[in-house]
Enzyme design. Structure first.
Site, PDB file in Angstrom:
ATOM      1  CD  GLU A 113      -2.045  -0.191  -1.819  1.00 19.48           C
ATOM      2  OE1 GLU A 113      -2.541   0.360  -0.808  1.00 19.48           O
ATOM      3  OE2 GLU A 113      -1.166  -1.050  -1.753  1.00 19.48           O
ATOM      4  CD  GLU A 164      -6.966  -8.356   1.089  1.00 16.48           C
ATOM      5  OE1 GLU A 164      -5.921  -9.027   1.206  1.00 16.48           O
ATOM      6  OE2 GLU A 164      -7.003  -7.219   0.580  1.00 16.48           O
ATOM      7  CE  LYS A 219      -4.392  -5.632   4.459  1.00 18.87           C
ATOM      8  NZ  LYS A 219      -4.291  -4.480   3.545  1.00 18.87           N
ATOM      9  CD  GLU A 256      -5.131  -1.373   6.917  1.00 19.39           C
ATOM     10  OE1 GLU A 256      -4.706  -2.167   6.048  1.00 19.39           O
ATOM     11  OE2 GLU A 256      -5.108  -0.144   6.777  1.00 19.39           O
TER      12      GLU A 256
END
Length: 485
Positions: free
Chosen positions: A264, A318, A321, A327
């Site tokens: 990541e 997203e 999250k 985030e």
């Protein structure tokens, strides 16, 4: 050029060898903590249209695995943290999981690795003790099904597993992790021919230490670099510094032969007011320059021959999250499949990419970097104020990297002053105004800067295979200052 001038052919051979060096691989993390994402089949179409041929999942959702069948996209499938206890305690449970989630889909779905857990050491459920036994049981199940040669087993580790990360050469794992889990895990990875997965986020280090870390250093932009006080290596980006801290920690345990894959890494395009540096422009610079860094080849200052493979985080923004605004905003794409910003993801895309005009043209492997400590892993900039100092005129100059070695400097100097380079080297001829000081570093700096200025300081024209880098203060050698256009 007297004793400094040798044949140009050596540099041409060096340049060709560098150009032919294998680049690394770029994949994406396909997270799905959102209620507005496209169907998996649409996601796969989008990936293929963008040239994305590798993806990493955070579970083993059957619908998603079936959708990837015959797609040509290679997958990393994840066993979630909540299953670690069961998998570690019962080989039969591990075998059933592999049978249902891996063997049932392979090879139509091209699964190439299993990520057992994710950042387990910081899991609030305290699953660390289950990690290595679970990895071994998953591998044993793969052996039983004769899939162990095709599918590797690893586990993504956060940089918070490091006790020290600054300077990079002092990198070490937390003492309480070494004997119980790090040594056994690294030994398992070595014995099975696998690799260590590491999650690397310069954003966190920069956001927490923006007073001492240059944004340019964090984003692969032009900067003077930072010298590692432990080994003298010069670092030109925080990513390399953080990664080398991991390599140093592995080397301290005698596992410097293992490959590392960045499972990541990314930069948010939006964040809360206190999340310094979160913006679309910075995200585009970080991810775009990182892709360039990976695809053009070359290792880190500490591991110069390593090939970098990275998985960008993430495919989509997203919206479900938890945590700060950042985030929810790491995606390369919005849920409607439109790009959040434009960056290359393939070698073809890289050829046409212009960047934001602030991309790094300094060598990615040469000396001196840093990280802060533990998960911060930052590196302070030479400006001391979190930004690269600039001349009042905004000019930049190209100077020799004295850490690159005499042979590389000499070859690069010969090229710059030769017919292919076309630099104006008259001022450093014997008896000329800037012949003194008669040193390789001084003469090479004049030649490199002449070439750089002649090329209008374009991105990539101050590199010379790692023999040069850009500075933002007017350099002076003896009585001579390097000119600008």
């Amino acid at each position: 050029m007297g004793h400094f001038m040798t044949t140009i052919s050596c540099f041409i051979l060096l340049f060709i060898s560098s150009a032919l060096a294998d680049g690394g691989l770029v994949g994406v993390n396909y997270g799905r903590i959102a209620n507005d994402l496209p169907e998996p089949t649409k996601v796969i179409e989008l990936m293929k249209s963008q040239g994305i041929n590798r993806a990493k999942l955070y579970d083993s959702d059957q619908t998603v695995l079936k959708a990837f069948a015959d797609s040509g996209i290679k997958l990393v499938v994840a066993l979630p943290n909540e299953l670690l206890s069961s998998v570690s305690k019962k080989q039969s449970f591990a075998h059933s999981w592999v049978q249902d989630n891996i063997a049932a889909h392979y090879p139509k779905t091209q699964i190439e690795a299993i990520a057992v857990g994710n950042e387990v050491f910081v899991d609030p459920a305290n699953t660390t003790d289950f990690l290595v036994p679970a990895m071994k049981n998953i591998h044993s199940a793969l052996v039983k099904l004769n899939l162990h040669n095709a599918i590797k087993v690893s586990s993504p580790v956060a940089l918070s597993a490091l006790q020290n990360s600054y300077p990079s050469s002092a990198g070490s794992f937390k003492t309480e992790l070494i004997e119980p889990v790090m040594k056994p895990m690294l030994e398992f990875l070595r014995s099975t021919g696998s690799y260590l997965m590491v999650n690397v986020y310069p954003f966190f280090a920069y956001a927490a230490n923006s007073d001492v870390i240059s944004l340019d250093y964090a984003l692969f932009r032009e900067n003077p670099g930072n010298v590692d006080s432990g080994n003298g290596l010069r670092y030109f980006n925080l990513f390399d510094a953080q990664l080398d801290a991991v390599y140093a920690a592995m080397s301290a345990l005698k596992y410097n032969d293992l490959k590392v894959v960045v499972s990541e890494t990314g930069w948010p395009s939006n964040g809360d007011k206190n999340e310094i540096g979160a913006s679309q422009e910075n995200a585009a610079d970080y991810n775009g320059n990182l892709v360039k860094r990976v695809l053009t080849g070359g290792g880190t200052p500490l591991k110069k021959d390593s090939v970098l493979d990275v998985y960008l985080f993430a495919m989509f923004n997203e919206n479900q999250k938890s945590g700060p605004t950042s985030e929810k905003n790491y995606g390369l794409f919005y849920p409607n499949q439109q790009k959040v910003y434009n960056i290359p993801l393939t070698e073809e895309g890289l050829k046409a990419w212009k960047g934001t005009g602030k991309s790094q043209s300094t060598p990615v492997s040469g000396g001196a970097g840093g990280s802060s400590n533990s998960s911060s892993s930052g590196g302070s900039s030479s400006s001391g104020q979190g930004g690269v100092s600039t001349s009042s005129s905004g000019h930049t100059w190209c100077v020799a990297n004295d850490k690159s070695g005499e042979e590389k400097l000499q070859n690069a100097l010969d090229y710059a002053c030769g017919p292919d380079g076309g630099a104006d080297c008259r001022s450093i001829q014997p008896g000329a105004a800037c012949y003194s000081p008669n040193t390789l570093e001084a003469h090479a700096s004049f030649a490199f800067n002449s070439y750089y200025q002649k090329k209008s300081r374009a991105m990539g024209t101050c590199d010379f295979g790692g023999a040069a880098y850009v500075v933002t203060q007017s350099p002076k050698f003896g009585k001579c200052e390097l000119p600008t256009n």
